[in-house]
Design a protein around this motif. Structure first.
Motif, short mmCIF file in Angstrom:
data_model
loop_
_atom_site.label_atom_id
_atom_site.label_comp_id
_atom_site.label_asym_id
_atom_site.label_seq_id
_atom_site.Cartn_x
_atom_site.Cartn_y
_atom_site.Cartn_z
N ASP A 6 0.48 5.27 0.55
CA ASP A 6 -0.42 6.95 0.45
C ASP A 6 0.28 7.46 0.64
OD1 ASP A 6 -2.53 7.84 1.10
OD2 ASP A 6 -2.52 7.45 3.24
N SER A 54 0.95 -0.91 -0.36
CA SER A 54 -0.03 -0.19 -0.14
C SER A 54 0.89 1.06 -0.13
CB SER A 54 -1.03 -0.23 1.31
OG SER A 54 -1.47 0.89 1.02
N ILE A 76 -2.12 -0.96 -4.01
CA ILE A 76 -2.89 -0.44 -3.53
C ILE A 76 -2.70 0.95 -3.21
CG2 ILE A 76 -4.75 -0.11 -2.19
CD1 ILE A 76 -3.97 -3.29 -1.24
N THR A 77 -2.90 1.91 -4.72
CA THR A 77 -3.00 3.38 -3.45
C THR A 77 -4.10 4.00 -4.16
OG1 THR A 77 -2.50 3.71 -5.76
CG2 THR A 77 -0.39 3.40 -5.09
N CYS A 135 -7.34 1.98 -3.60
CA CYS A 135 -8.39 1.92 -2.32
C CYS A 135 -9.48 2.20 -1.30
CB CYS A 135 -6.93 3.27 -1.05
SG CYS A 135 -7.03 2.98 0.43
#
Length: 390
Positions: free
Chosen positions: A277, A275, A337-338, A360
């Motif tokens: 972020d 992930s 996952i962004t 996300c």
């Protein structure tokens, strides 16, 4: 009306009398405190006494009585300016307001201190003949130890300049605590607990704050170098530690990437889904903190790597993804996952050839109300079917 006003006047007089009593009581307590709490300083003799004399016109003159070894002698040679200041502090002439300093040819230059007390016309002074400039040796020519005012009380001596000095212990403690995000105020109280009283610290809270401000001013233009030096030290102690940085046209740090050995080992076991972020922009440099995280078998977050980016553009993310692969031994993740950042969407396929890019879920659900309306977003049947799809 007269009775009421008389009663009010009596009440006001009673309040004023009580205030006077409180003031007198506080003055007595302060006198007792000043008399019983004497502070010892290595450069000042604590048993100094004062002799009161009078001029023909009945003006009061105060003379400090000190031991003979601390009394100045005409013709004494001092090797440097620091030696003269040290001797002057031991003599405890802290209220002296005028220093007359001359050279060997008796040409006198008067240097007056900018002090409120000097306005009362105190004539206490010391006079030296300079032999080789202001910083060089000098001979004591003359001095006057007569003051036209009372000297500083014992309980206020710790506020004088000769008493206030930050030694190496204070400075090192301020630096160490600043690394732990402990301010100068807490450091000052910590030193007070070590020496039992504020008077024994040897400096004030303002001195602590000033030194911390000087340190910040000193490292203001070297903060990036200090950060990179820290990464280089970690690289020297950890074989698998990886870091990279880039400098912009203005010679400023624009992006930094790092990953330690523990993070690299975690990625080798738990790097199936990563992930990203890039939303943490709360530092004073306005650089975006971008962590690479994953999830372990206990559904807890696991840290893989991190970077600081000055710009969220295609080139910056491509540079970050490439160094991420270099740190992880060119092992790609299966799922990236962004959030719905266009730059990430454009840069990720050029670096991650096999990874599948997903958005996300939290960012998707935050836009339900905006996309479908408030009525449908609160419908339970719609939310059930929506969650099944997502």
């Amino acid at each position: 009306m007269d009775a009421d006003s008389t009663e009010n006047n009596n009440g006001a007089e009673s309040i004023n009398v009580n205030r006077v009593h409180i003031y007198v009581l506080l003055s007595i307590l302060m006198y007792i405190y000043c008399d019983s709490n004497s502070v010892t300083h290595p450069n000042v003799q604590p048993n100094n006494q004062l002799v009161l004399s009078h001029t023909p016109n009945r003006s009061e003159l105060w003379i400090s009585v000190v031991e003979s070894k601390f009394r100045p002698t005409i013709g004494t040679v001092f090797s440097s300016l620091e030696a003269r200041i040290e001797f002057y502090g031991k003599l405890h002439y802290s209220p002296v307001h005028e220093h007359n300093i001359g050279d060997s040819s008796s040409t006198i230059e008067t240097i007056k201190r900018r002090d409120k007390i000097s306005r009362i016309g105190c004539r206490a002074y010391v006079r030296f003949s300079l032999l080789n400039g202001l910083e060089g040796p000098a001979i004591l020519n003359n001095f006057s130890e007569v003051h036209n005012h009372h000297l500083t009380s014992v309980c206020y001596r710790d506020l004088e300049t000769i008493w206030k000095s930050l030694d190496m212990f204070h400075k090192q403690l301020i630096l160490d605590n600043s690394k732990l995000k402990i301010g100068s105020g807490k450091t000052f109280r910590q030193v007070k607990e070590l020496v039992h009283r504020y008077q024994n610290i040897g400096a004030t809270l303002v001195d602590f704050k000033n030194f911390q401000r000087y340190v910040k001013c000193y490292i203001r233009k070297r903060d990036a170098d200090l950060f990179l030096d820290r990464l280089k030290k970690l690289k020297a102690t950890q074989n698998q530690f990886y870091f990279a940085y880039d400098v912009g046209a203005c010679n400023c740090l624009t992006r930094v990437f790092w990953a330690d050995s523990t993070s690299i080992r975690n990625y080798s076991f738990l790097g199936d889904a990563v992930s990203l972020d890039p939303t943490y922009g709360t530092n004073k440099y306005d650089m975006v903190f971008t962590p690479f995280t994953g999830v372990n078998h206990h559904r807890k977050s696991v840290f893989f790597a991190a970077c600081l980016l000055l710009h969220e553009d295609d080139e910056s993310f491509k540079w970050t993804f490439q160094h991420f692969l270099n740190a992880m031994g060119q092992k790609e993740t299966q799922f990236l996952i962004t959030d719905q950042c266009p730059s990430i969407k454009k840069a990720s396929p050029s670096v991650f050839k096999q990874a599948r890019h997903h958005y996300c879920m939290w960012h998707i659900t935050q836009k339900i109300t905006y996309k479908v309306g408030s009525a449908l977003s609160k419908d339970s049947d719609f939310l059930t079917r929506f969650n099944a799809v997502v």
